[in-house]
Design an enzyme around this catalytic site. Sequence first.
Site, PDB file in Angstrom:
ATOM      1  N   TYR A  10     -15.664  -0.239   8.221  1.00 51.06           N
ATOM      2  CA  TYR A  10     -14.202   0.050   8.463  1.00 51.06           C
ATOM      3  C   TYR A  10     -13.761   0.098   9.838  1.00 51.06           C
ATOM      4  O   TYR A  10     -12.990  -0.850  10.138  1.00 51.06           O
ATOM      5  CB  TYR A  10     -13.928   1.755   8.202  1.00 51.06           C
ATOM      6  CG  TYR A  10     -12.566   1.975   8.420  1.00 51.06           C
ATOM      7  CD1 TYR A  10     -11.396   1.227   7.573  1.00 51.06           C
ATOM      8  CD2 TYR A  10     -12.194   3.210   9.028  1.00 51.06           C
ATOM      9  CE1 TYR A  10     -10.175   1.935   7.623  1.00 51.06           C
ATOM     10  CE2 TYR A  10     -10.912   3.539   9.355  1.00 51.06           C
ATOM     11  CZ  TYR A  10      -9.934   3.105   8.623  1.00 51.06           C
ATOM     12  OH  TYR A  10      -8.727   3.212   8.731  1.00 51.06           O
ATOM     13  N   LYS A  28     -11.538  -2.946  11.366  1.00 52.14           N
ATOM     14  CA  LYS A  28     -10.147  -2.641  12.254  1.00 52.14           C
ATOM     15  C   LYS A  28     -10.338  -3.284  13.623  1.00 52.14           C
ATOM     16  O   LYS A  28      -9.292  -3.747  14.068  1.00 52.14           O
ATOM     17  CB  LYS A  28     -10.292  -1.008  12.481  1.00 52.14           C
ATOM     18  CG  LYS A  28      -9.687  -0.320  11.182  1.00 52.14           C
ATOM     19  CD  LYS A  28      -8.340  -0.839  10.577  1.00 52.14           C
ATOM     20  CE  LYS A  28      -7.900  -0.132   9.332  1.00 52.14           C
ATOM     21  NZ  LYS A  28      -6.602  -0.684   8.964  1.00 52.14           N
ATOM     22  N   ARG A  71      -1.630  -0.375  -7.396  1.00 53.40           N
ATOM     23  CA  ARG A  71      -1.562   1.001  -8.341  1.00 53.40           C
ATOM     24  C   ARG A  71      -0.310   0.928  -9.000  1.00 53.40           C
ATOM     25  O   ARG A  71       0.825   0.283  -8.658  1.00 53.40           O
ATOM     26  CB  ARG A  71      -1.844   2.128  -7.588  1.00 53.40           C
ATOM     27  CG  ARG A  71      -3.182   2.241  -7.171  1.00 53.40           C
ATOM     28  CD  ARG A  71      -3.204   3.421  -6.311  1.00 53.40           C
ATOM     29  NE  ARG A  71      -3.156   3.066  -4.822  1.00 53.40           N
ATOM     30  CZ  ARG A  71      -3.146   3.886  -3.877  1.00 53.40           C
ATOM     31  NH1 ARG A  71      -3.734   4.986  -4.102  1.00 53.40           N
ATOM     32  NH2 ARG A  71      -3.097   3.326  -2.515  1.00 53.40           N
ATOM     33  N   ASP A  91       2.353  -1.827  -4.307  1.00 56.05           N
ATOM     34  CA  ASP A  91       0.895  -1.380  -4.289  1.00 56.05           C
ATOM     35  C   ASP A  91       0.307  -2.130  -5.524  1.00 56.05           C
ATOM     36  O   ASP A  91       0.715  -2.676  -6.426  1.00 56.05           O
ATOM     37  CB  ASP A  91       0.964  -0.044  -4.452  1.00 56.05           C
ATOM     38  CG  ASP A  91      -0.337   0.689  -4.019  1.00 56.05           C
ATOM     39  OD1 ASP A  91      -0.357   1.473  -2.991  1.00 56.05           O
ATOM     40  OD2 ASP A  91      -1.420   0.409  -4.489  1.00 56.05           O
ATOM     41  N   GLY A 124      -0.395   4.967  -1.148  1.00 58.61           N
ATOM     42  CA  GLY A 124      -1.321   5.566  -0.493  1.00 58.61           C
ATOM     43  C   GLY A 124      -0.730   6.793   0.301  1.00 58.61           C
ATOM     44  O   GLY A 124       0.349   7.246   0.494  1.00 58.61           O
ATOM     45  N   GLN A 125      -1.842   7.447   1.156  1.00 58.07           N
ATOM     46  CA  GLN A 125      -1.289   8.766   1.925  1.00 58.07           C
ATOM     47  C   GLN A 125      -0.246   8.539   2.706  1.00 58.07           C
ATOM     48  O   GLN A 125       0.738   9.228   2.935  1.00 58.07           O
ATOM     49  CB  GLN A 125      -2.588   9.241   2.550  1.00 58.07           C
ATOM     50  CG  GLN A 125      -2.552  10.505   3.368  1.00 58.07           C
ATOM     51  CD  GLN A 125      -3.367  10.973   4.204  1.00 58.07           C
ATOM     52  OE1 GLN A 125      -4.096  10.037   4.653  1.00 58.07           O
ATOM     53  NE2 GLN A 125      -3.351  12.275   4.557  1.00 58.07           N
ATOM     54  N   GLY A 162       0.732  -1.050   0.001  1.00 55.66           N
ATOM     55  CA  GLY A 162      -0.168  -0.100   0.087  1.00 55.66           C
ATOM     56  C   GLY A 162       0.756   1.048  -0.080  1.00 55.66           C
ATOM     57  O   GLY A 162       0.610   2.290   0.594  1.00 55.66           O
TER      58      GLY A 162
HETATM   59  N1  SER Z   1      -9.011   8.711   8.458  1.00 54.99           N
HETATM   60  C1  SER Z   1      -9.820   7.564   8.455  1.00 54.99           C
HETATM   61  C2  SER Z   1     -10.946   7.728   8.136  1.00 54.99           C
HETATM   62  O1  SER Z   1     -11.349   8.918   7.970  1.00 54.99           O
HETATM   63  C3  SER Z   1      -9.983   7.284  10.123  1.00 54.99           C
HETATM   64  O2  SER Z   1      -8.952   6.349  10.587  1.00 54.99           O
HETATM   65  O3  SER Z   1     -11.686   6.919   7.553  1.00 54.99           O
END
Ligand code: SER
Length: 317
Positions: free
Chosen positions: A144, A148, A38, A36, A13-14, A10
């Site tokens: 999400y 997690k 991508r 990645d 990514g950011q 990954g």
């Molecule tokens: N930055 C994430 C989100 O907004 C939270 O961990 O999904």
Amino acid sequence: MAKDKILVIGACGQIGVELTLALREAFGKNNVIASDLREESILLKGTGPYIQMSVMDKEKLQDIIKKQKITQVYLLAAVLSATGEKKPMIAWDLNMKGLLNILEIAREEKLQKVYWPSSIAVFGPSSPKKNCPQQTIIEPTTVYGISKLAGENWCNYYFQKYGVDVRSLRYPGLISYKSEPGGGTTDYAVEIFYEALRKQQYTCFLSANTYLPMMYMPDAIRATIELMEAPAKKIKIHNSYNLSGISFSPKDIAKEIKKHIPSFKINYAPDYRQKIAESWPQSIDDLKTKKDWGWKHQYDLGKMTSDMIQHLSLNFK
Ligand code: SER
């Protein structure tokens, strides 16, 4: 540090871009393989080895890990909160299968260490809103967050049962100027800078007083590497550590940006992400993190805003 061989998954990514660059700085560029789904990010090109692959392909992943003699994996590939609500099954699939593939490979290949990020999104409406502690009621209401929380429990399970040294942080919303985020609820705090510089105007998808836990990327990168470099005996929490930086609202950050760009204006048009934000705590207590391995953040809202504007304005000249 010289004998470590790291794989970052990954990496475009950011977080991935900046973490890869920081790891290459610390461990040497050829000892950090970026990967990645991508194509290679322009920000990584020429800085070290790159492999295009999917974390869902366990066979290929394991093959690369064996051939490249990888000792540590940083797994960052994930679907974030806002995208997760639109595509729940895809989010669950990628977030879980990706992690389980790595945990299994770590067990089979006896990897030295694994890093996997969790998030403040594990907390839900029943968790304390202010200074949310490490151990509390944890009932997430987003896909999400559910993924997690399940992932944290899997990390703990692999540590307890197989001795896999997997380490994790519950990141707050991350603000950065190198690689843009995608699909998160806290992303407004990055978008706002781009729009302020581009149009001196921003329409925020969260309401004015929505406080959320946030952190500037240099702090997040330092926290990640410090956690991974800490002696194993200092790591007492094997699901995921709370991590606290700043807490602010859209109104607060707009006020701070106005100090640099006086003509800047903000409007509010909350959408489905408002509900996600409201399910999370406003601030985090990371006392245990500080105590166990000495974490301390450096950037407050003012310092972060100046730094963001200074770096991003170079792109808008
Ligand atoms: N930055 C994430 C989100 O907004 C939270 O961990 O999904």
